[in-house]
Design a protein around this motif. Structure first.
Motif, PDB file in Angstrom:
ATOM      1  N   LYS A 170      52.943  65.950  40.638  1.00 37.35           N
ATOM      2  CA  LYS A 170      52.682  67.165  41.540  1.00 37.35           C
ATOM      3  C   LYS A 170      51.771  68.353  40.962  1.00 37.35           C
ATOM      4  O   LYS A 170      51.123  68.746  41.707  1.00 37.35           O
ATOM      5  CB  LYS A 170      54.353  67.897  41.765  1.00 37.35           C
ATOM      6  N   PRO A 171      51.883  68.647  39.581  1.00 35.61           N
ATOM      7  CA  PRO A 171      51.045  69.801  39.129  1.00 35.61           C
ATOM      8  C   PRO A 171      49.559  69.371  38.842  1.00 35.61           C
ATOM      9  O   PRO A 171      48.839  69.929  39.419  1.00 35.61           O
ATOM     10  CB  PRO A 171      51.759  69.982  37.734  1.00 35.61           C
ATOM     11  N   VAL A 172      49.348  67.994  38.916  1.00 40.65           N
ATOM     12  CA  VAL A 172      47.929  67.752  38.753  1.00 40.65           C
ATOM     13  C   VAL A 172      47.554  67.732  40.243  1.00 40.65           C
ATOM     14  O   VAL A 172      46.345  68.067  40.471  1.00 40.65           O
ATOM     15  CB  VAL A 172      47.681  66.299  37.985  1.00 40.65           C
ATOM     16  N   ARG A 173      48.066  66.992  41.109  1.00 40.99           N
ATOM     17  CA  ARG A 173      47.796  67.068  42.666  1.00 40.99           C
ATOM     18  C   ARG A 173      47.329  68.348  43.075  1.00 40.99           C
ATOM     19  O   ARG A 173      46.465  68.734  43.734  1.00 40.99           O
ATOM     20  CB  ARG A 173      48.699  66.215  43.315  1.00 40.99           C
ATOM     21  N   TYR A 174      48.588  69.160  43.061  1.00 41.73           N
ATOM     22  CA  TYR A 174      48.330  70.482  43.615  1.00 41.73           C
ATOM     23  C   TYR A 174      47.031  71.149  42.965  1.00 41.73           C
ATOM     24  O   TYR A 174      46.289  71.985  43.519  1.00 41.73           O
ATOM     25  CB  TYR A 174      49.481  71.392  43.328  1.00 41.73           C
ATOM     26  N   GLY A 175      47.145  71.317  41.420  1.00 38.91           N
ATOM     27  CA  GLY A 175      46.062  71.940  40.751  1.00 38.91           C
ATOM     28  C   GLY A 175      44.483  71.450  41.256  1.00 38.91           C
ATOM     29  O   GLY A 175      43.595  72.422  41.479  1.00 38.91           O
ATOM     30  N   LEU A 176      44.392  70.177  41.347  1.00 39.59           N
ATOM     31  CA  LEU A 176      42.947  69.674  41.816  1.00 39.59           C
ATOM     32  C   LEU A 176      42.630  69.880  43.108  1.00 39.59           C
ATOM     33  O   LEU A 176      41.545  70.254  43.309  1.00 39.59           O
ATOM     34  CB  LEU A 176      42.955  68.129  41.524  1.00 39.59           C
ATOM     35  N   LEU A 177      43.708  69.947  44.104  1.00 44.22           N
ATOM     36  CA  LEU A 177      43.380  70.113  45.467  1.00 44.22           C
ATOM     37  C   LEU A 177      43.437  71.370  46.085  1.00 44.22           C
ATOM     38  O   LEU A 177      42.664  71.913  46.876  1.00 44.22           O
ATOM     39  CB  LEU A 177      44.322  69.074  46.117  1.00 44.22           C
ATOM     40  N   TYR A 178      44.313  72.388  45.537  1.00 45.64           N
ATOM     41  CA  TYR A 178      44.357  73.706  46.003  1.00 45.64           C
ATOM     42  C   TYR A 178      44.056  74.702  44.766  1.00 45.64           C
ATOM     43  O   TYR A 178      44.609  75.927  45.163  1.00 45.64           O
ATOM     44  CB  TYR A 178      45.876  73.767  46.580  1.00 45.64           C
ATOM     45  N   GLY A 179      44.122  74.296  43.750  1.00 46.75           N
ATOM     46  CA  GLY A 179      44.246  75.400  42.607  1.00 46.75           C
ATOM     47  C   GLY A 179      42.972  75.965  42.221  1.00 46.75           C
ATOM     48  O   GLY A 179      41.817  75.622  42.788  1.00 46.75           O
ATOM     49  N   SER A 180      42.695  77.191  41.478  1.00 42.90           N
ATOM     50  CA  SER A 180      41.828  77.647  40.744  1.00 42.90           C
ATOM     51  C   SER A 180      42.051  78.381  39.441  1.00 42.90           C
ATOM     52  O   SER A 180      43.178  78.593  39.082  1.00 42.90           O
ATOM     53  CB  SER A 180      41.426  78.896  41.891  1.00 42.90           C
ATOM     54  N   GLY A 181      41.196  78.910  38.787  1.00 42.93           N
ATOM     55  CA  GLY A 181      41.328  79.555  37.599  1.00 42.93           C
ATOM     56  C   GLY A 181      41.869  78.321  36.603  1.00 42.93           C
ATOM     57  O   GLY A 181      41.434  77.260  36.444  1.00 42.93           O
ATOM     58  N   SER A 182      43.008  78.980  35.877  1.00 41.21           N
ATOM     59  CA  SER A 182      43.387  78.209  34.696  1.00 41.21           C
ATOM     60  C   SER A 182      44.404  76.918  35.399  1.00 41.21           C
ATOM     61  O   SER A 182      44.264  75.992  34.737  1.00 41.21           O
ATOM     62  CB  SER A 182      44.618  79.172  33.915  1.00 41.21           C
ATOM     63  N   GLU A 183      44.859  77.167  36.588  1.00 35.14           N
ATOM     64  CA  GLU A 183      45.744  76.109  37.081  1.00 35.14           C
ATOM     65  C   GLU A 183      44.860  74.902  37.441  1.00 35.14           C
ATOM     66  O   GLU A 183      45.236  73.739  37.174  1.00 35.14           O
ATOM     67  CB  GLU A 183      46.300  76.558  38.526  1.00 35.14           C
ATOM     68  N   LEU A 184      43.579  75.049  37.903  1.00 33.02           N
ATOM     69  CA  LEU A 184      42.737  73.975  38.083  1.00 33.02           C
ATOM     70  C   LEU A 184      42.260  73.333  36.785  1.00 33.02           C
ATOM     71  O   LEU A 184      42.013  72.134  36.771  1.00 33.02           O
ATOM     72  CB  LEU A 184      41.485  74.618  38.977  1.00 33.02           C
ATOM     73  N   ALA A 185      41.863  74.271  35.889  1.00 36.32           N
ATOM     74  CA  ALA A 185      41.284  73.911  34.652  1.00 36.32           C
ATOM     75  C   ALA A 185      42.251  72.760  33.969  1.00 36.32           C
ATOM     76  O   ALA A 185      42.113  72.007  33.335  1.00 36.32           O
ATOM     77  CB  ALA A 185      40.897  75.112  33.823  1.00 36.32           C
ATOM     78  N   ASP A 186      43.744  73.422  34.049  1.00 41.36           N
ATOM     79  CA  ASP A 186      44.634  72.692  33.191  1.00 41.36           C
ATOM     80  C   ASP A 186      44.832  71.194  33.923  1.00 41.36           C
ATOM     81  O   ASP A 186      44.767  70.221  33.222  1.00 41.36           O
ATOM     82  CB  ASP A 186      45.990  73.148  33.349  1.00 41.36           C
ATOM     83  N   ALA A 187      44.876  70.964  35.257  1.00 40.40           N
ATOM     84  CA  ALA A 187      44.802  69.960  36.092  1.00 40.40           C
ATOM     85  C   ALA A 187      43.404  69.083  35.493  1.00 40.40           C
ATOM     86  O   ALA A 187      43.864  67.713  35.475  1.00 40.40           O
ATOM     87  CB  ALA A 187      44.989  70.070  37.525  1.00 40.40           C
ATOM     88  N   VAL A 188      42.304  69.400  35.618  1.00 40.93           N
ATOM     89  CA  VAL A 188      41.319  68.804  35.161  1.00 40.93           C
ATOM     90  C   VAL A 188      41.338  68.116  33.642  1.00 40.93           C
ATOM     91  O   VAL A 188      40.980  67.128  33.323  1.00 40.93           O
ATOM     92  CB  VAL A 188      39.863  69.550  35.334  1.00 40.93           C
ATOM     93  N   ALA A 189      41.930  68.965  32.685  1.00 42.83           N
ATOM     94  CA  ALA A 189      41.946  68.582  31.567  1.00 42.83           C
ATOM     95  C   ALA A 189      43.076  67.454  31.201  1.00 42.83           C
ATOM     96  O   ALA A 189      42.736  66.597  30.592  1.00 42.83           O
ATOM     97  CB  ALA A 189      42.567  69.929  30.691  1.00 42.83           C
ATOM     98  N   GLN A 190      44.086  67.632  32.193  1.00 38.14           N
ATOM     99  CA  GLN A 190      45.022  66.424  32.162  1.00 38.14           C
ATOM    100  C   GLN A 190      44.292  65.083  32.746  1.00 38.14           C
ATOM    101  O   GLN A 190      44.488  64.098  31.881  1.00 38.14           O
ATOM    102  CB  GLN A 190      46.325  66.768  33.083  1.00 38.14           C
TER     103      GLN A 190
END
Length: 423
Positions: free
Chosen positions: A241-261
């Motif tokens: 869930k956190p990776v999917r949401y971060g990559l598809l709808y996130g920005s800022g640190s949320e998106l960066a954390d998902a990319v790092a994972q």
């Protein structure tokens, strides 16, 4: 029929001339026969937009037996998806499975036992508090573990009340009562009625008993395996869930954390440069892997089309990198953009940049541009080699041993930007 001969009550009344007398006769009959009295009662009112509670604001409630005890709670938000409570078996599990077939928009109410607080009306102010009695056994629970379908057993063990939400089809309930509940809890009722749905195991042949036992064992194995797989699915969903949401709808640190994972799952080392250097002195991530040169990774989110200035920002980070970490050579950068993230992924443009003049200027720059949606598609398919190749420029297609074992599937053409040209 004479109510004292019955074994099940459906939503019994508690007021004079409204079912109270019939309920008392049914209960007296079951006690005389030494049987369990079964009751099915309904909580809530589906046609109301807001919950109703006759004992107080904000909820729906039903009275249980002749005690100062009720069960009920608040109406849950639309879209609630209950699950079978742990340890439920037999007829109760069968009821749970049947209740899960209700329409997706059918309402649910959380359930809890409540007592009653009384104040005498003679002006003395004397108060009486009656705590709830009996025990509530969850059958279906919501995401917080609160029951939405449950069975209440009386303190004496002579009554078992099933509480189901309004807008439940009575055909479902009656079918369950005849085929599962009565044979398990009150087999004498079906025996007396010589019901074709009752099978007296004491009168079965050896072949019948053997087949029945094999079937029971198979159902038990199925229930155990289904519960194990359901738990696996829940764990996989919570992890994704956190990776999917971060990559598809996130920005800022949320998106960066998902990319790092995702990059870490693909076998790369991803260092958070904001944390490493303090502040925003460089790109978001420093990515490296054995046998491949390190890369600076800049992660950006845009509710609309991606700004062309993102490229310039990454270039400046590449230029200033030698002053920050001279011992770690970096000559190439990767820009990962979650563009148009207010749209569903299927509605977004496939490419991050589309203006021909801008694309032509990217050809001579040491920059790779990848869309977050493309990264997501590689990640969900477990295509770690594609991720490594896109980020590191590696031609090694082997999957690193550190990557998790996830199912792979045949890949279609994977559009990505490398050195500014479509590959």
């Amino acid at each position: 029929m004479e109510s004292s001969d019955c074994s099940v009550a459906l939503s019994p009344g508690h007021f004079h001339n409204q079912g109270d007398e019939e309920w008392k006769r049914l209960l007296a009959g079951t006690r005389q026969r030494g049987e369990l009295a079964l009751v099915v009662t309904v909580v809530g009112r589906a046609e109301e937009d807001r919950p109703r509670n006759v004992f107080g604001p904000g909820g729906a409630s039903v009275h249980l037996g002749d005690l100062f005890t009720s069960v009920g709670g608040r109406r849950l938000p639309a879209g609630t998806r209950p699950e079978i409570a742990p340890g439920v078996s037999g007829a109760d599990r069968d009821l749970a499975i049947r209740m899960l077939t209700r329409p997706a928009d059918a309402p649910w109410w959380s359930l809890q036992l409540s007592g009653v607080h009384l104040v005498r009306g003679d002006g003395s102010g004397t108060e009486e508090h009656h705590p709830p009695e009996g025990e509530l056994h969850p059958i279906l629970v919501d995401a917080l573990g609160d029951p939405v379908v449950a069975a209440w057993s009386s303190p004496a063990g002579d009554q078992r009340w099933y509480v189901v939400p309004d807008d439940t089809g009575w055909d479902t309930v009656l079918g369950w009562l005849v085929h599962r509940a009565l044979p398990e809890y009150v087999p004498g009722a079906l025996r007396r009625a010589r019901s074709p749905f009752f099978v007296d195991r004491d009168l079965q042949t050896a072949d019948e008993q053997s087949a029945r036992q094999a079937l029971d064992e198979l159902e038990a194995q199925y229930a155990e395996e289904k519960q194990r797989l359901a738990q696996m699915l829940r764990e996989a969903e919570e992890k994704a869930k956190p990776v999917r949401y971060g990559l598809l709808y996130g920005s800022g640190s949320e998106l960066a954390d998902a990319v790092a994972q995702v990059l870490t799952a693909a076998g790369m080392s991803a260092v958070d440069l904001d944390e490493e250097l303090g502040g925003t002195k460089s790109a978001d991530l420093l990515v490296s892997a054995e046998g491949a040169p390190a890369r600076l990774v800049e992660v950006k989110g845009a509710s609309g089309p991606a700004q062309e200035s993102f490229i310039g920002q990454l270039q400046r980070h590449l230029e200033t990198w030698p002053q920050l970490r001279p011992g770690i050579p970096v000559s190439h950068g990767v820009l990962i953009v979650n563009h148009q993230h207010k749209l569903h992924p299927s509605e977004r443009s496939a490419d991050v940049y589309m203006r021909p003049e801008h694309l032509a200027s990217l050809a001579s720059l040491p920059v790779t541009v990848i869309s977050a949606v493309q990264l997501f598609n590689w990640w969900r398919a477990g295509d770690w080699a594609a991720i490594r190749s896109a980020v590191l420029g590696s031609t090694d297609a082997s999957v690193p041993t550190s990557a998790p074992a996830e199912p792979t599937q045949p890949q279609t053409d994977r559009p990505r930007w490398r050195w500014g040209r479509r590959q």
